[in-house]
Write an enzyme that holds these catalytic residues in place. Structure first.
Site, PDB file in Angstrom:
ATOM      1  N   HIS A 101     -73.215  16.794 -10.746  1.00 22.97           N
ATOM      2  CA  HIS A 101     -73.175  17.702  -9.591  1.00 22.97           C
ATOM      3  C   HIS A 101     -73.651  19.084 -10.017  1.00 22.97           C
ATOM      4  O   HIS A 101     -73.407  19.503 -11.147  1.00 22.97           O
ATOM      5  CB  HIS A 101     -71.772  17.792  -8.976  1.00 22.97           C
TER       6      HIS A 101
ATOM      7  N   HIS B 184     -73.307  23.046  -9.105  1.00 22.92           N
ATOM      8  CA  HIS B 184     -72.568  24.064  -8.359  1.00 22.92           C
ATOM      9  C   HIS B 184     -73.566  25.136  -7.908  1.00 22.92           C
ATOM     10  O   HIS B 184     -74.359  25.619  -8.721  1.00 22.92           O
ATOM     11  CB  HIS B 184     -71.563  24.792  -9.253  1.00 22.92           C
TER      12      HIS B 184
HETATM   13  P1  AMP Z   1     -66.835  20.410 -12.825  1.00 21.67           P
HETATM   14  O1  AMP Z   1     -65.840  21.150 -13.666  1.00 21.67           O
HETATM   15  O2  AMP Z   1     -68.238  20.928 -12.995  1.00 21.67           O
HETATM   16  O3  AMP Z   1     -66.732  18.924 -12.997  1.00 21.67           O
HETATM   17  O4  AMP Z   1     -66.465  20.773 -11.333  1.00 21.67           O
HETATM   18  C1  AMP Z   1     -65.801  19.914 -10.464  1.00 21.67           C
HETATM   19  C2  AMP Z   1     -65.660  20.649  -9.157  1.00 21.67           C
HETATM   20  O5  AMP Z   1     -65.337  19.708  -8.144  1.00 21.67           O
HETATM   21  C3  AMP Z   1     -64.562  21.721  -9.124  1.00 21.67           C
HETATM   22  O6  AMP Z   1     -65.132  22.972  -8.782  1.00 21.67           O
HETATM   23  C4  AMP Z   1     -63.589  21.225  -8.061  1.00 21.67           C
HETATM   24  O7  AMP Z   1     -63.035  22.258  -7.298  1.00 21.67           O
HETATM   25  C5  AMP Z   1     -64.492  20.328  -7.223  1.00 21.67           C
HETATM   26  N1  AMP Z   1     -63.816  19.260  -6.511  1.00 21.67           N
HETATM   27  C6  AMP Z   1     -62.969  18.330  -7.018  1.00 21.67           C
HETATM   28  N2  AMP Z   1     -62.554  17.487  -6.062  1.00 21.67           N
HETATM   29  C7  AMP Z   1     -63.152  17.878  -4.916  1.00 21.67           C
HETATM   30  C8  AMP Z   1     -63.128  17.410  -3.563  1.00 21.67           C
HETATM   31  N3  AMP Z   1     -62.381  16.347  -3.208  1.00 21.67           N
HETATM   32  N4  AMP Z   1     -63.870  18.058  -2.643  1.00 21.67           N
HETATM   33  C9  AMP Z   1     -64.613  19.122  -3.003  1.00 21.67           C
HETATM   34  N5  AMP Z   1     -64.679  19.614  -4.252  1.00 21.67           N
HETATM   35  C10 AMP Z   1     -63.952  19.006  -5.201  1.00 21.67           C
END
Ligand code: AMP
Length: 150
Positions: free
Chosen positions: A99, A101
């Site tokens: 993903h 950001h």
């Molecule tokens: P990472 O540390 O790059 O894996 O970031 C994961 C991101 O996913 C974090 O910013 C979380 O806030 C976001 N996240 C986790 N679960 C969900 C969800 N159900 N809907 C939207 N964002 C999410």
């Protein structure tokens, strides 16, 4: 193949605030935003990290990232933003599904220090960047090995 929370969101088994979808990619609002408009752009292919992603899904991501960034800028009024992409737990990756950001940066919404917005404050991504050094010899040696694999 992983079955992450993002795979469940892609299959609509878990609700999300979806702002974009095509055959290869979805974009959702991050549930724990660092700033207004913090968005995740996610390939439908369940690759855990970028190096596992197919060329087709990588291309699809690249195609939509600028468009989504433009929309976020326009709606939030952000002039600056970071695109962050973590791979592996040690790099800060919590969800094992690729993903990107998109994180708007609002220094003008932070503390005012001596009449000016403090660049270290305000909503958005803040990173510590400690540059090292690279000698000519190191660059040639390292570059040679990487190039061989590309
Ligand atoms: P990472 O540390 O790059 O894996 O970031 C994961 C991101 O996913 C974090 O910013 C979380 O806030 C976001 N996240 C986790 N679960 C969900 C969800 N159900 N809907 C939207 N964002 C999410």
């Amino acid at each position: 193949m992983t079955d992450s929370i993002f795979s469940k969101i892609i299959r609509n088994e878990i609700s999300s605030h979806k702002i974009y979808e095509d055959d290869f990619v979805i974009a959702i609002l991050d549930i724990g935003p660092l700033s207004e408009g913090h968005t995740l752009v996610i390939p439908k292919e369940p690759a855990a990290t970028m190096d596992e992603l197919s060329d087709g899904h990588a291309a699809a991501l690249g195609r939509v990232l600028p468009r989504i960034a433009r929309a976020i800028k326009k709606v939030t009024g952000a002039e600056s933003y970071n695109i962050l992409q973590n791979n592996g737990a040690d790099a800060g990756q919590a969800v094992e599904h690729v993903h990107f950001h998109i994180i708007p940066r609002f220094v003008d919404r932070g503390e005012i220090v001596e009449g000016k917005p403090d660049k270290e404050n305000g909503p958005g991504l803040r990173t510590t960047w400690k540059p090292g050094t690279l000698t000519q010899e190191e660059a040639v040696e390292l570059g040679k090995h990487i190039k061989r694999l590309l």
